[in-house]
Scaffold this motif. Structure first.
Motif, short mmCIF file in Angstrom:
data_model
loop_
_atom_site.label_atom_id
_atom_site.label_comp_id
_atom_site.label_asym_id
_atom_site.label_seq_id
_atom_site.Cartn_x
_atom_site.Cartn_y
_atom_site.Cartn_z
N CYS A 159 0.86 -1.18 0.00
CA CYS A 159 0.00 0.00 0.00
C CYS A 159 0.89 1.23 0.00
N GLU A 168 -3.93 10.16 -2.23
CA GLU A 168 -4.13 9.10 -3.21
C GLU A 168 -3.56 7.82 -2.63
N ALA A 184 -3.02 3.66 -2.95
CA ALA A 184 -2.93 2.60 -3.95
C ALA A 184 -2.57 1.28 -3.29
N THR A 189 -1.38 -2.51 -4.29
CA THR A 189 -0.82 -3.33 -5.36
C THR A 189 -0.60 -4.73 -4.85
N THR A 224 -2.97 -2.94 -9.63
CA THR A 224 -3.03 -1.85 -8.65
C THR A 224 -4.43 -1.23 -8.62
N THR A 266 -6.32 2.06 -7.23
CA THR A 266 -6.00 3.42 -6.78
C THR A 266 -7.28 4.21 -6.54
N LYS A 308 -8.76 8.09 -4.56
CA LYS A 308 -8.43 9.37 -3.91
C LYS A 308 -9.43 9.64 -2.80
#
Length: 253
Positions: free
Chosen positions: A180, A234, A236, A238, A244, A246, A248
């Motif tokens: 993360c 933001e 994310a 993965t 990934t 993502t 916001k």
């Protein structure tokens, strides 16, 4: 195979992701389907949550170091809780910081997507009920979780469960890297091999009590390193072999 759910010109469908394109499928991924041969660039579509689950069944304290960082021990039996379908968000969707909280944390997790209706699944057949795997962010209002004995508000507020970007159906989940980042800075890094209880064990435990339906999602717990999010961040997630996710964070003025 990577199966995505998407919107194009107001229509919602599923497709198989191949590089920078998506091949629209005839049917749906929970049964027999065919590729249509009609391909569209990924940058021309909007990716949606890969499934719309009837229920999200989440597991708490399934990584030792995460339990310890919050001052807990690993329980003798899995901690199981629910998140409503309204908590689900998709890749790129905003996560709305809840007005009733002042401490919201990220939690990167491997999500298991159920492929068929099942109950009382024996351990040796657990993999048969899985469609595939996707990334999840079990966003948590930590102050509310501490204050309330039930986690429904802390874990189930709208947009608190981003999923995506797609479902990977051909994957061995036993030892995958989970990461993360927040604004590009790494916060969490772990491996699925660090889980206290395996995916098979979780499916057995859950289906002893309840029927899982096609599209239901199991969140398998988060590694150590959880931390705060704020408006404008933001975040994310993965996962090795998947991709990934993502989102916001949006904070109300």
């Amino acid at each position: 195979m990577r199966i995505a759910r998407f919107s194009l010109d107001g229509n919602v469908a599923f497709g198989v992701v191949e590089g920078a394109e998506l091949d629209i499928i005839k049917g749906h991924p929970f049964g027999e389907f065919e590729r249509s041969g009609q391909k569209v660039p990924l940058d021309k579509i909007r990716l949606l949550p890969p499934v719309l689950p009837n229920k999200v069944v989440a597991i708490g304290r399934n990584y030792v170091e995460h339990a310890e960082e919050l001052g807990h021990t690993v329980p003798d039996v899995p901690v199981v809780f629910f998140e409503p379908s309204t908590s689900v968000a998709g890749p790129g969707d905003p996560v709305h910081y809840p007005a009733f909280s002042s401490e919201v944390h990220h939690e990167a997790e491997l999500a298991v997507v159920i492929g068929r209706m099942c109950k009382e699944v024996p351990r040796e057949r657990a993999r048969e009920v899985i469609l595939g795997y996707t990334c999840a962010n079990d966003i948590t209002a930590r102050d509310i979780q501490r204050a309330e004995s039930q986690w429904a508000r802390a874990k189930g507020f709208d947009t608190s469960c981003p999923l995506g970007p797609w479902v990977e159906t051909e994957l061995d989940p036993a030892d995958l890297a989970i990461q993360c980042t927040v604004n590009g800075e790494q916060r969490q890094l772990g491996r699925t091999s660090e889980m206290v209880r395996s995916i098979e064990d979780l499916i057995v435990h859950i289906t002893e009590a309840m029927t899982l339906l096609p599209g239901d999602v199991i969140l398998t717990g988060t590694p150590a390193g959880v931390g705060p999010l704020d408006g404008g961040d933001e975040v994310a997630v993965t996962i090795e072999g998947i991709g990934t996710l993502t989102n916001k964070v949006i904070k109300r003025d």
